[in-house]
Design a protein around this motif. Structure first.
Motif, PDB file in Angstrom:
ATOM      1  N   LYS A 390       0.808  -1.226   0.000  1.00  0.00           N
ATOM      2  CA  LYS A 390       0.000   0.000   0.000  1.00  0.00           C
ATOM      3  C   LYS A 390       0.840   1.275   0.000  1.00  0.00           C
ATOM      4  O   LYS A 390       0.299   2.363  -0.150  1.00  0.00           O
ATOM      5  N   SER A 391       2.157   1.130   0.207  1.00  0.00           N
ATOM      6  CA  SER A 391       2.979   2.343   0.162  1.00  0.00           C
ATOM      7  C   SER A 391       4.411   2.022  -0.240  1.00  0.00           C
ATOM      8  O   SER A 391       4.900   0.919  -0.047  1.00  0.00           O
ATOM      9  N   ILE A 392       5.044   3.040  -0.849  1.00  0.00           N
ATOM     10  CA  ILE A 392       6.477   2.982  -1.147  1.00  0.00           C
ATOM     11  C   ILE A 392       7.144   3.910  -0.140  1.00  0.00           C
ATOM     12  O   ILE A 392       6.805   5.098  -0.064  1.00  0.00           O
ATOM     13  N   ILE A 393       8.059   3.373   0.656  1.00  0.00           N
ATOM     14  CA  ILE A 393       8.771   4.177   1.656  1.00  0.00           C
ATOM     15  C   ILE A 393      10.112   4.587   1.049  1.00  0.00           C
ATOM     16  O   ILE A 393      10.797   3.753   0.463  1.00  0.00           O
ATOM     17  N   TRP A 396      15.472  10.104   1.914  1.00  0.00           N
ATOM     18  CA  TRP A 396      15.933  11.272   1.142  1.00  0.00           C
ATOM     19  C   TRP A 396      17.078  11.982   1.854  1.00  0.00           C
ATOM     20  O   TRP A 396      17.180  11.951   3.078  1.00  0.00           O
ATOM     21  N   ASP A 397      17.904  12.667   1.070  1.00  0.00           N
ATOM     22  CA  ASP A 397      19.092  13.301   1.654  1.00  0.00           C
ATOM     23  C   ASP A 397      18.782  14.596   2.387  1.00  0.00           C
ATOM     24  O   ASP A 397      19.676  15.219   2.941  1.00  0.00           O
ATOM     25  N   ASP A 398      17.508  15.037   2.405  1.00  0.00           N
ATOM     26  CA  ASP A 398      17.176  16.201   3.230  1.00  0.00           C
ATOM     27  C   ASP A 398      16.731  15.772   4.624  1.00  0.00           C
ATOM     28  O   ASP A 398      16.173  16.562   5.376  1.00  0.00           O
ATOM     29  N   GLY A 399      16.969  14.485   4.960  1.00  0.00           N
ATOM     30  CA  GLY A 399      16.668  14.003   6.306  1.00  0.00           C
ATOM     31  C   GLY A 399      15.224  13.602   6.510  1.00  0.00           C
ATOM     32  O   GLY A 399      14.781  13.425   7.639  1.00  0.00           O
ATOM     33  N   LYS A 400      14.462  13.452   5.418  1.00  0.00           N
ATOM     34  CA  LYS A 400      13.048  13.091   5.558  1.00  0.00           C
ATOM     35  C   LYS A 400      12.795  11.683   5.027  1.00  0.00           C
ATOM     36  O   LYS A 400      13.466  11.238   4.102  1.00  0.00           O
ATOM     37  N   ILE A 401      11.821  11.021   5.635  1.00  0.00           N
ATOM     38  CA  ILE A 401      11.318   9.760   5.095  1.00  0.00           C
ATOM     39  C   ILE A 401       9.956  10.072   4.497  1.00  0.00           C
ATOM     40  O   ILE A 401       9.093  10.630   5.185  1.00  0.00           O
ATOM     41  N   ARG A 402       9.799   9.753   3.208  1.00  0.00           N
ATOM     42  CA  ARG A 402       8.530  10.053   2.556  1.00  0.00           C
ATOM     43  C   ARG A 402       7.864   8.754   2.130  1.00  0.00           C
ATOM     44  O   ARG A 402       8.528   7.843   1.651  1.00  0.00           O
ATOM     45  N   ALA A 403       6.543   8.689   2.270  1.00  0.00           N
ATOM     46  CA  ALA A 403       5.793   7.503   1.831  1.00  0.00           C
ATOM     47  C   ALA A 403       4.814   7.913   0.747  1.00  0.00           C
ATOM     48  O   ALA A 403       4.130   8.941   0.876  1.00  0.00           O
ATOM     49  N   PHE A 404       4.785   7.140  -0.339  1.00  0.00           N
ATOM     50  CA  PHE A 404       3.931   7.455  -1.481  1.00  0.00           C
ATOM     51  C   PHE A 404       3.002   6.275  -1.780  1.00  0.00           C
ATOM     52  O   PHE A 404       3.359   5.123  -1.522  1.00  0.00           O
ATOM     53  N   THR A 408      -0.823   5.856  -7.499  1.00  0.00           N
ATOM     54  CA  THR A 408      -1.008   7.239  -7.945  1.00  0.00           C
ATOM     55  C   THR A 408       0.215   8.112  -7.728  1.00  0.00           C
ATOM     56  O   THR A 408       0.360   9.141  -8.371  1.00  0.00           O
ATOM     57  N   GLY A 409       1.106   7.708  -6.824  1.00  0.00           N
ATOM     58  CA  GLY A 409       2.246   8.561  -6.509  1.00  0.00           C
ATOM     59  C   GLY A 409       1.898   9.671  -5.536  1.00  0.00           C
ATOM     60  O   GLY A 409       2.693  10.580  -5.310  1.00  0.00           O
ATOM     61  N   ARG A 410       0.710   9.585  -4.911  1.00  0.00           N
ATOM     62  CA  ARG A 410       0.293  10.602  -3.933  1.00  0.00           C
ATOM     63  C   ARG A 410       1.156  10.490  -2.677  1.00  0.00           C
ATOM     64  O   ARG A 410       1.468   9.393  -2.217  1.00  0.00           O
ATOM     65  N   LEU A 411       1.549  11.643  -2.126  1.00  0.00           N
ATOM     66  CA  LEU A 411       2.327  11.658  -0.885  1.00  0.00           C
ATOM     67  C   LEU A 411       1.415  11.290   0.276  1.00  0.00           C
ATOM     68  O   LEU A 411       0.415  11.960   0.521  1.00  0.00           O
ATOM     69  N   MET A 412       1.741  10.182   0.991  1.00  0.00           N
ATOM     70  CA  MET A 412       0.872   9.747   2.089  1.00  0.00           C
ATOM     71  C   MET A 412       1.288  10.380   3.410  1.00  0.00           C
ATOM     72  O   MET A 412       0.462  10.876   4.155  1.00  0.00           O
ATOM     73  N   TYR A 413       2.567  10.326   3.715  1.00  0.00           N
ATOM     74  CA  TYR A 413       3.036  11.018   4.922  1.00  0.00           C
ATOM     75  C   TYR A 413       4.535  11.293   4.804  1.00  0.00           C
ATOM     76  O   TYR A 413       5.227  10.719   3.968  1.00  0.00           O
ATOM     77  N   ILE A 449       4.628   2.805  12.703  1.00  0.00           N
ATOM     78  CA  ILE A 449       3.750   3.381  11.696  1.00  0.00           C
ATOM     79  C   ILE A 449       2.318   2.959  12.023  1.00  0.00           C
ATOM     80  O   ILE A 449       1.971   1.780  11.966  1.00  0.00           O
ATOM     81  N   GLY A 450       1.493   3.935  12.401  1.00  0.00           N
ATOM     82  CA  GLY A 450       0.083   3.644  12.672  1.00  0.00           C
ATOM     83  C   GLY A 450      -0.760   4.035  11.467  1.00  0.00           C
ATOM     84  O   GLY A 450      -0.240   4.256  10.381  1.00  0.00           O
ATOM     85  N   HIS A 451      -2.083   4.134  11.661  1.00  0.00           N
ATOM     86  CA  HIS A 451      -2.947   4.538  10.550  1.00  0.00           C
ATOM     87  C   HIS A 451      -2.712   5.987  10.177  1.00  0.00           C
ATOM     88  O   HIS A 451      -2.567   6.323   9.015  1.00  0.00           O
TER      89      HIS A 451
END
Length: 623
Positions: A390-393, A396-404, A408-413, A449-451
């Motif tokens: 359900k997500s791609i984790i 990133w080199d700016d110190g963030k973890i992004r989930a998509f 759709t490629g929508r940013l989840m968190y 990681i919760g809901h």
């Protein structure tokens, strides 16, 4: 230096891996994309390989032979021959290879130039090939195709002007060609009985221009030169005089980097800013135009030009129909070093890769890009699919973890400030409740990681330098992290503290659990593949992983019988786990291999490299 170019020495008694498909195109080679005169195939370079891609099917052929990156490609008018030139190290000879198109094999290796081959052109009746050496070489040489050796050579440009960078043959006569470059435009005549070439300098008066691209009219009446200033010069090869120049206003931004004459009159131009234009002399005002992604480096006609293909620096290949002047994107690939590749759990139909600012999801069999996720100006260091898909984790080199979201490629968190010096590695647990990340400062952090929530559970501070790879045990009770400080640490994910530490004098790049999980294998910059006991961290055995260069990527089959490695020697190797022997080797990459993976179900091996290429190999053993 010379020894690096022949990886074949250690491949003597080992079977070859079968290369099934390549996703990649080097868009930086000027006029590198060519449509073959049979109108069924595209020919283009990728690293040291030349790809012949069928337009209507998925079929690909590869021409292997160059020891370094291909810098120019050309096809003869009849379509019988392909010639390609390469770059090499300073002072060494750079080869030109003459290929037979139908047989897909090497005919002759022509070496005279040093450093780099700048450009190549065939004469209209396949009699001669003319080659232009790079800035360190500066000579132009005419070769006889029948004999496969040089007829004569000469310095390409005069004493007080810049280098010549482009060459084009006349369309009607085998004895005339034109070279152009920085402040120099010359028409050459070949005098075969005396084995000489005679240049005539073309005069442009007060205009000083640097030529980027060149095209000859079909009847040799004029040739057109595209310049870095963004204008076009039209010259006559007979009188060697300037006929006209344009456009007077609104010049093309970032230069005219590709130019093509059409049979029906008019010119196709491509600019460094990605603008594709149809225009006519003498005004050169755009009649039709479209904006493409990336600076245009090649325009190649299919037949008379009713349809044509455009290649850009961002490694996009477009098909354009002349009448409606609309573009269709037919091939995409990474144009930066690919950092990571992952498969979703249990399926080999899709896989995801990341490079620089992009994460891309690919369809395995058609080699097509299904989704692109872009975060501008950042670099993605690693990716992982959650087990539920359900997500791609991503790290990133700016110190963030992004989930998509993978469809759709929508940013989840986003987890902000996950690490101080960028996130360098990432892994997920199979219950989808935790993400484990490693940072450039050496911390390993466990996230719940919760809901709707993402909570830091623990920060494990042991490593002194960046974390390069994380693998989690099937039971989710333990994980192993490899770091460039020369340690691998086995962590207890229940008590959240260290179980074991492994020390070696190397920068660890990759680590794998054996499926039975009582051993791990590691590798890194010391080129050794080491087997370790998980229980007490003792070394069981060490293998020589490669003769030159670090091992960067490693993956093991679900059964644990075989594993694959890839690294800076550009070879993909399949190993027998128990014997510690190489069984198969894959030769095909031309950049350092950064990661390699075996697909779920053991059908394919996919490897990615620093030149942006993705290669798919057939897995050699029946699964």
């Amino acid at each position: 230096m010379e020894t690096q170019t022949s990886p074949k020495d250690e491949v003597a008694e080992v079977a070859e891996l079968e290369l099934e498909a390549v996703i990649g195109f080097n868009g930086h080679v000027p006029t590198g994309l060519k449509c073959h005169p049979d109108q069924e195939h595209l020919v283009y370079p990728l690293g040291c390989t030349i790809l012949i891609q069928a337009l209507n099917t998925q079929e690909q052929n590869f021409l292997h032979g160059h020891g370094n990156n291909v810098s120019c490609v050309t096809i003869s008018k009849s379509g019988v021959y392909i010639a390609s030139g390469q770059v090499t190290f300073m002072g060494f000879k750079a080869d030109i290879i003459l290929w037979h198109y139908k047989k897909r094999e090497l005919i002759a290796r022509l070496s005279l130039h040093k450093g780099k081959i700048e450009a190549l052109a065939f004469s209209p009746n396949d009699l001669y090939l003319v080659s232009l050496g790079g800035p360190d070489d500066g000579s132009v040489v005419v070769w006889s195709i029948a004999k496969g050796d040089a007829i004569c050579g000469s310095p390409a440009a005069g004493p007080n002007v810049g280098n010549a960078t482009t060459v084009i043959f006349s369309n009607c006569c085998d004895e005339m060609f034109v070279t152009a470059g920085n402040g120099t435009i010359r028409v050459w005549e070949l005098d075969l009985p005396n084995r000489k070439i005679w240049p005539t300098e073309c005069h442009t008066g007060q205009m000083k221009r640097i030529v980027m691209s060149i095209s000859m009219a079909n009847d040799d009446s004029f040739f057109y030169l595209g310049t870095t200033t963004g204008d076009i010069l039209k010259m006559s090869p007979r009188t060697k005089l300037l006929a006209d120049t344009g456009p007077a206003k609104d010049r093309f931004s970032l230069g005219v980097s590709a130019i093509r004459c059409l049979k029906m009159g008019g010119l196709l131009l491509g600019s460094g800013a990605g603008l594709l234009v149809f225009c006519k002399s003498p005004s050169y005002k755009p009649i039709k135009k479209i904006q493409l992604q990336g600076g245009i480096t090649s325009i190649t006609l299919r037949g008379e030009g009713h349809q044509f293909f455009v290649g850009t620096e961002e490694s996009h290949i477009y098909r354009v129909n002349f009448t409606d002047f609309k573009e269709t994107l037919i091939t995409t690939c990474h144009f930066e070093a690919v950092e990571d590749i992952v498969f979703p759990f249990g399926t080999a139909e899709l896989f995801a890769t990341c490079a620089k600012k992009d994460i891309r999801v690919w369809h395995m069999l058609s080699n097509r890009e299904l989704l692109r996720i872009t975060v501008p100006n950042m670099t993605c260091r690693g990716i992982g699919f959650m087990r539920d898909g359900k997500s791609i984790i991503s790290a990133w080199d700016d110190g963030k973890i992004r989930a998509f979201a993978p469809e759709t490629g929508r940013l989840m968190y986003v987890i902000n400030n996950a690490h101080r010096i960028g996130v360098t590695a990432i892994a997920t647990t199979s219950d989808c409740k935790r993400v484990i990340s490693g940072g450039g400062e050496g911390e390993v952090r466990v996230w719940q990681i919760g809901h709707q929530t993402q909570k830091l559970e623990e920060a494990l501070k042991e490593h002194k330098s960046s974390v390069s790879c994380i693998r989690v045990k099937k039971s989710n009770k333990e994980c192993v992290t490899a770091s460039t400080d020369g340690t691998c640490i086995i962590w207890d994910l229940v008590r959240l503290r260290r179980n074991q530490m492994i020390l070696a004098n190397t920068l660890f790049q990759c680590v794998c659990y054996h499926p039975e999980e009582f051993q791990i294998i590691t590798s890194g910059t010391d080129r050794k593949i080491a087997y370790w006991e998980v229980f007490d961290g003792s070394v069981i055995r060490e293998l020589e992983g490669s003769l030159s260069g670090a091992v960067n990527g490693m993956d093991i089959t679900v059964e644990g019988v075989h594993f694959v490695t890839g690294g800076n020697d550009h070879l993909v190797k399949v190993w027998d786990y128990n014997e510690g022997e190489v069984t198969h080797v894959g030769v095909g990459h031309s950049g350092n291999i950064t990661r390699v993976r075996i697909s779920p179900g053991n059908q394919y091996i996919v490897s990615v490299s620093a030149d942006g290429a993705i290669l798919r190999w057939k897995y050699p053993f029946p699964s």
